[in-house]
Write an enzyme that holds these catalytic residues in place. Structure first.
Site, PDB file in Angstrom:
ATOM      1  N   ASP A 342      23.654  72.953  76.065  1.00 34.96           N
ATOM      2  CA  ASP A 342      24.719  73.522  75.907  1.00 34.96           C
ATOM      3  C   ASP A 342      25.663  73.428  76.432  1.00 34.96           C
ATOM      4  O   ASP A 342      25.846  73.074  77.471  1.00 34.96           O
ATOM      5  CB  ASP A 342      24.344  75.166  75.648  1.00 34.96           C
ATOM      6  N   ASP A 655      17.538  79.354  68.695  1.00 35.85           N
ATOM      7  CA  ASP A 655      17.018  78.258  69.407  1.00 35.85           C
ATOM      8  C   ASP A 655      15.641  77.943  69.679  1.00 35.85           C
ATOM      9  O   ASP A 655      15.375  76.944  70.136  1.00 35.85           O
ATOM     10  CB  ASP A 655      17.689  78.346  70.657  1.00 35.85           C
TER      11      ASP A 655
END
Ligand code: ATP
Length: 913
Positions: A342, A655
Site C-alpha cells: 500500500d 483486504d
C-alpha cells in the site's frame, strides 16, 4: 450451581435454562445486572474481574507436554536407534546400549526444549499484538484490553474487529460475522438482536456473537454473557487442547529426506552385516559394527537445528518489528520475489497536512505544519484568502470540516488526530481560519451520513441549516466528485456552469507534485430533503480541492533500493489518484523518472484487460492506482500465475482475501483491522515498508543458517558411516567404535553445529536473487561438498589410524587419535561453514560468540575423553601423545585448505549460497 472453569477457581455466571439466545435482550440485561445506557460501574467491573477471572483462554493443559515429549520419539531415525539400543542390550554390550539410549534421550530433550521455546516465542509474539475492546462503563465509552472484559459488560463492536467475548446482541445494524474460526463456515453470517428458539444450534444463534470471530460488516452493541474459558471458543479450545502446527515447507521436506535416509542407511547396515558374516566374522561384533554404521550416519542434530534456527529467526524478526503469526512465513519470506505494498501509511508517514486549496477562483497557499491549527490561508498575491465570504472556498472548507468523522485532540500542547489522518488534515486547515469542528457542528448539525469506504471513494453528510433548509456536504476522490457535479459555486454564492476539464487539470497538476487531492462539493436541499446515494449523481455543486502532503517514510526509499538489489520487485497498490501515486513512486525509486506505457496501471485498466494478458501486464507495471481492495486479489492471483512468490500488505476488512491468497500476507499492526491481522502471516507493528524488507532479509538469513548446518553435518555423518563400511569390507579392525561414534555425533551436533543457528546475517544476503522455493534440499553443489569433505575425513582418519598402529600405539590409542581427528576436522570445517560464500577470515573470528564457546567446550570434552580414566573406561579410549596431536592438527589444516580451495575455485563450491 454455576459451572467451574478448568482454568482456576473462577465461577461463571449461571446461564439461563434455554440459553441467552432464547431470551429477549432486556431480559439478558436484567439477568446480568447491567444497564444498556450506562453499562457497569467501574467498581462492579473490577469486582467481576476478580470473581470471574480475566477474559483469556487457559493455556494448553499438561497433556500437551507429554504428547510433545512423545512426539520427539516419533521419527524413523529414532526408531532405528531404539532398535539398535535394544539389540545391543540383548548382546550384553552394555556400554554401547547405554550410550545409544543416552543419545535418544538427549535428542528428545533437546528437541522438546527447542519446540517449547519456539511455541513460547510464538505465544509471546501473539501477545505483542494486543487486542482492545470498546466497552460502555459508567455511561462512558472506554477502550480496555480485551482481557478485562467481564460478563455484563456492554461491548461495542464494528466491522473489522474481533469479537472479544460471547455477546448477546442488544442493537445491531447491518451486522455480518465471519464465524469460520468456530464453525468452519467461511461465508459471513447475518446477525441481529431477534430472539431465537432455545433448541437453535450454536451456528444458527443469530443474536449471539462469539468470542474470537470476526466482524465483516456493520456495527453492534452486545452484553457479554461469557468470557474466557466459558465462551464457545473456550469450549472448543479445551477439546482440541490448542494443538498447533509447527510444520514448514522445509520441515516437511526434511521429514521426507529422513525417511529416505533411514531406508538407505538400514540397507547399507544390512549389507555390512551380511558381508561381515559371509566373511566368517563374529556375528555379534559384526552386528555392533552395523549398528555403529547406522548410528553414525544418522544426522541426529538435524531436527533440533531446524526448530532452533526458525525460532531464532522469529525472535530476530520480532526485534525488527515484524511479528510472525505462522511459522512457515519465516521461510517463505526468504524466497519472496514480489512485494505488493500500500502507499498511504506504509510507504508514506500517513501524516497529512493540507498545503494548497484550489477553487475555480484561484489557488490558495496554507501555512503551518503538522496538526497544530496555527497558520493561515493566503491567496496568490499573499493577501488573506476570502474564507469569510459565502463562496466556494468557505464551502469547500465547510465540507472538509463538516463531512468528517475525525477529531483533533490537544494533550500537553501536542496536537493529534483521532481517526483518519486525511480527515484530520481537513479539520486542521478549517481550524486555521476559525472553522472549528464543534462550531461547524452547532451551525450545521448533522442529520445523516454516507460513510467513506475505499469502494465508494467519497463521503457525504446531510446537515440542518439555521434558515430551515438542509445541505448535503461531500468530499472524495476528484474524478468521482467532478463526475457527479452538475454545476460549480461562484464567488457570490450562486451556482454557475462547471468547467470539469479545468478542475481535472488543476487536480492533475497538484497530484503530479505528489500531493493527495480530495474534491469537495455541496448541494442545497429542502427542509425535509434526505440523503439518498443514488440522487447525488449529477446534482452536486462543485466547491474546491484540498491538496495535502503525506511525506514518504524516511527509510522507504533505501528499503526499495535494497529490495531491487535483492532481485525483489516492489509494486505500489493504492486507492489514490494516478498522478499522486506516480509522483510518490518516482520519489521512492519505484519508477523510472520517465515512466513508459504499461509501467503505471489504474483499476480501470486492470478491469479492461483480458485475463490472458493480465500476468504479463501485472509483471511489468510498478504502480497500480485507483485500485479497489477486490482487485488486490486478482493482482495476487495474476502474479502467482506468473510464478512469483508474493508478499501483499493490507489493513482493511476487504483486504483479507488478498492477504490470505498471497504467499505472505502482511497486515498493519497499528492501522490494520483485526480481520486483516487474522488473515495475515506477518504483522508489522510499525506499519513501515522498511520492516518488510528487514523481515525478508532475516528470512533469507534463517535459510542460509539452515543450509550452513546441513552443509556442516552431512559430511560427518557420511564419513562416520563410510569409515565403518570400509573397515568391514576390508575385514580390518574398526578405527572408531560405535560408542565413540555416538560421542562424536552428539557432542559435535550440540556444541559445534547448533551454534551456526546464531550466526549473524551476512551483509550481502540482500545482494543475491531470491531462492527458488522449489529448489531441492540436496543441490548438486551440496552433494559435491558432502562427498569431498567426507572423503577427506575417511582418508585422513584411516591414514592416521594406520600410522599410529605402525608407530607402536595400542588399538585404543589409535582409535582415540582417529576420534580426535574427526572432531578436530569438524571444528575446523565449522568455521568454513559460517559463510557459504566467503572465506572464514573475512567474517571476523569473534562475530559469533556462541561458536567460540562451543569450540572451547568441545575441546575440553575431547581432553576429558582422552585423558580422564573414567572416560577411558567408558569409551575405551586411551591417552595419546603430543606428536599424535600435531598430526591431527596437520591433517585438519590440510583438509581446511582443500575445502577453502573448493569454495574459492570449485565449480560447485561457490554455488552453495
Ligand atoms: P492506499 O491504498 O495506499 O492506502 P489510499 O488511502 O489513498 O491509498 P483509499 O483509502 O482507498 O486509498 O482512498 C481512495 C481515495 O478516496 C483517496 O484517494 C481519496 O481521494 C478518497 N478518500 C480517502 N479518504 C477519504 C475520506 N475519509 N473521505 C472521503 N474521501 C476519501
Amino acid at each position: 450451581m454455576p459451572a467451574r472453569t478448568p482454568a482456576g477457581d473462577h465461577h461463571a455466571p449461571a446461564a439461563p435454562e434455554g440459553g441467552h439466545h432464547a431470551l429477549a435482550a432486556h431480559e439478558v440485561v436484567l439477568l446480568l445486572e447491567t444497564d444498556t445506557e450506562r453499562g457497569l460501574t467501574d467498581e462492579e467491573a473490577a469486582a467481576r474481574l476478580t470473581r470471574y477471572g480475566p477474559n483469556v483462554l487457559p493455556s494448553a493443559a499438561g497433556g500437551g507436554v507429554l504428547r510433545r515429549l512423545l512426539r520427539q520419539f516419533h521419527n524413523p531415525l529414532i526408531y532405528v536407534l531404539v532398535a539398535a539400543g535394544v539389540v545391543t542390550l540383548l548382546l550384553a554390550e552394555y556400554v554401547d546400549s547405554a550410550v545409544i539410549f543416552g543419545v535418544v534421550l538427549v535428542n528428545a530433550v533437546v528437541g522438546f526444549l527447542q519446540e517449547s521455546r519456539a511455541e513460547a516465542a510464538l505465544d509471546a509474539l501473539r501477545a505483542m499484538v494486543r487486542t482492545e475492546a470498546r466497552v460502555l462503563r459508567a455511561g462512558r465509552q472506554r477502550r480496555v484490553p480485551s482481557d478485562d472484559v467481564v460478563p455484563g459488560d456492554l461491548v461495542l463492536v464494528e466491522a473489522g474487529e474481533k469479537v472479544p467475548a460471547d455477546l448477546r446482541l442488544v442493537r445491531a445494524a447491518e451486522l455480518r460475522a465471519d464465524e469460520s474460526a468456530l464453525t468452519g463456515e467461511s461465508l459471513p453470517v447475518r446477525k441481529d438482536e431477534v430472539v431465537v428458539p432455545a433448541e437453535t444450534p450454536v451456528a444458527d444463534r443469530r443474536n449471539l456473537l462469539y468470542s474470537g470471530t470476526l466482524l465483516t460488516g456493520g456495527t453492534a452493541v452486545g452484553v457479554a454473557v461469557a468470557t474466557g474459558a466459558e465462551t464457545e471458543l473456550g469450549r472448543i479450545h479445551r477439546l482440541v487442547g490448542g494443538a498447533r502446527v509447527l510444520d514448514t515447507p522445509l520441515t516437511v521436506k526434511l521429514a521426507r529426506f529422513s525417511r529416505l535416509l533411514t531406508v538407505a542407511i538400514l540397507f547399507l547396515a544390512a549389507v555390512t552385516f551380511a558381508v561381515g558374516v559371509a566373511r566368517g566374522e563374529n556375528a555379534g561384533q559384526t552386528f555392533t559394527a552395523a549398528v555403529a554404521l547406522a548410528v553414525g550416519a544418522i544426522p541426529e542434530g538435524l531436527p533440533a537445528a531446524v526448530t532452533i534456527t526458525l525460532a531464532i529467526g522469529v525472535s530476530r524478526m520480532a526485534r525488527r518489528r515484524a511479528v510472525i503469526r505462522r511459522l512457515p512465513a519465516v521461510e517463505t519470506l526468504g524466497s519472496t520475489t514480489v512485494i505488493c505494498t500500500d502507499k498511504t501509511g506504509t510507504l508514506t508517514e500517513n501524516q497529512m497536512t493540507v498545503q494548497l486549496l484550489w477553487t475555480p477562483q484561484g489557488r490558495y497557499q496554507v501555512s503551518g505544519a503538522g496538526y497544530a491549527p496555527s497558520g493561515d490561508i493566503r491567496d496568490a498575491e499573499g493577501g488573506p484568502a476570502p474564507t469569510g465570504e459565502a463562496g466556494p472556498l468557505r464551502w469547500s472548507l465547510l465540507a472538509g470540516v463538516g463531512c468528517n468523522d475525525a477529531r483533533l485532540d490537544e494533550q500537553d500542547g501536542r496536537w493529534a488526530v483521532l481517526g483518519d489522518p486525511t480527515e484530520g488534515a481537513m479539520l486542521v486547515v478549517g481550524a486555521k481560519v476559525g472553522l472549528h469542528a464543534h462550531e461547524v457542528a452547532a451551525e450545521l448539525p448533522r442529520v445523516d451520513c454516507v460513510p467513506f469506504t475505499s469502494e465508494r471513494q467519497y463521503m457525504a453528510t446531510l446537515h440542518d441549516r439555521r434558515d430551515g433548509g438542509r445541505v448535503v456536504l461531500v468530499k472524495g476522490a476528484v474524478e468521482r466528485v467532478v463526475e457527479w457535479s452538475g454545476a460549480a459555486l461562484r464567488a457570490d454564492g450562486s451556482t454557475g456552469p462547471l468547467d470539469a476539464a479545468a478542475v481535472l487539470a488543476a487536480a492533475h497538476e497538484l497530484a503530479a507534485e505528489g500531493l493527495r487531492v480530495l474534491a469537495t462539493a455541496m448541494r442545497p436541499a429542502g427542509p425535509t430533503g434526505g440523503l439518498v446515494e443514488e440522487e447525488l449523481a449529477g446534482t452536486l455543486v462543485f466547491t474546491g480541492l484540498h491538496a495535502m502532503l503525506d511525506p514518504p517514510r524516511a527509510a522507504a526509499a533505501a528499503a526499495v533500493e535494497s529490495c531491487h538489489r535483492a532481485g525483489i520487485d516492489v509494486k505500489m497498490i493504492t486507492g489514490d489518484h494516478l498522478a499522486t501515486a506516480t509522483a510518490i513512486a518516482a520519489r521512492l525509486g519505484l519508477l523510472r523518472t520517465a515512466p513508459g506505457p504499461g509501467d503505471v496501471l489504474t483499476g480501470a485498466d486492470l478491469a479492461a484487460l483480458p485475463p490472458g494478458e493480465l500476468p504479463a501486464a501485472v509483471r511489468q507495471a510498478s504502480v497500480f492506482a485507483r485500485v479497489s481492495p477486490e482487485q488486490k486479489l486478482r493482482l495476487v492471483e495474476a502474479l502467482q500465475a506468473d510464478g512469483q512468490v508474493v508478499a501483499m500488505t493490507g489493513d482493511g476488512v476487504n483486504d483479507a482475501p488478498a492477504l490470505r491468497q498471497a504467499n505472505i500476507g502482511v497486515a498493519m499492526g497499528r492501522s490494520g483491522t483485526e480481520v486483516a491481522k487474522e488473515a495475515a502471516d506477518v504483522v508489522l507493528t510499525d506499519d513501515d515498508f522498511a520492516t518488510i524488507e528487514s523481515a525478508v532479509s532475516e528470512g533469507r538469513g534463517v535459510f542460509a543458517n539452515l543450509t550452513k548446518f546441513i552443509t556442516w553435518t552431512l559430511p560427518t555423518n557420511a564419513a562416520e558411516g563410510l569409515v565403518i563400511l570400509v573397515a568391514i569390507m576390508l575385514g580390518s579392525a574398526l578405527p572408531i567404535l560405535p560408542s565413540q561414534i555416538l560421542w562424536i555425533n552428539m557432542t559435535t551436533a550440540v556444541l559445534l553445529g547448533l551454534t551456526l543457528a546464531f550466526e549473524p546475517k551476512e551483509p550481502e544476503i540482500m545482494d543475491r536473487p531470491p531462492r527458488d522455493p522449489r529448489q531441492p534440499l540436496l543441490t548438486v553443489a551440496l552433494v559435491v561438498r558432502v562427498l569431498l569433505v567426507s572423503a577427506l575425513l575417511v582418508v585422513g582418519a584411516w591414514w592416521l589410524f594406520e600410522w599410529e598402529l605402525d608407530g607402536g600405539a595400542s588399538l585404543a590409542q589409535a582409535r582415540t587419535a582417529a576420534v580426535n581427528l574427526f572432531v578436530t576436522v569438524m571444528a575446523f570445517y565449522l568455521f568454513s561453514c559460517r559463510s557459504l560464500t566467503r572465506s572464514p577470515w573475512r567474517l571476523g573470528l569473534f562475530s559469533n560468540g556462541w561458536l567460540i564457546v562451543g569450540v572451547l567446550a568441545q575441546a575440553l570434552g575431547q581432553l576429558a575423553l582422552t585423558y580422564l580414566p573414567a572416560m577411558n573406561d567408558l569409551f575405551r579410549t586411551a591417552p595419546i601423545g603430543g606428536e599424535a596431536w600435531l598430526r591431527i592438527l596437520g591433517i585438519a589444516v590440510v583438509v581446511s585448505a582443500i575445502v577453502a580451495l573448493d569454495k574459492r575455485f570449485g565449480r560447485f563450491g561457490r554455488r552453495l549460497g
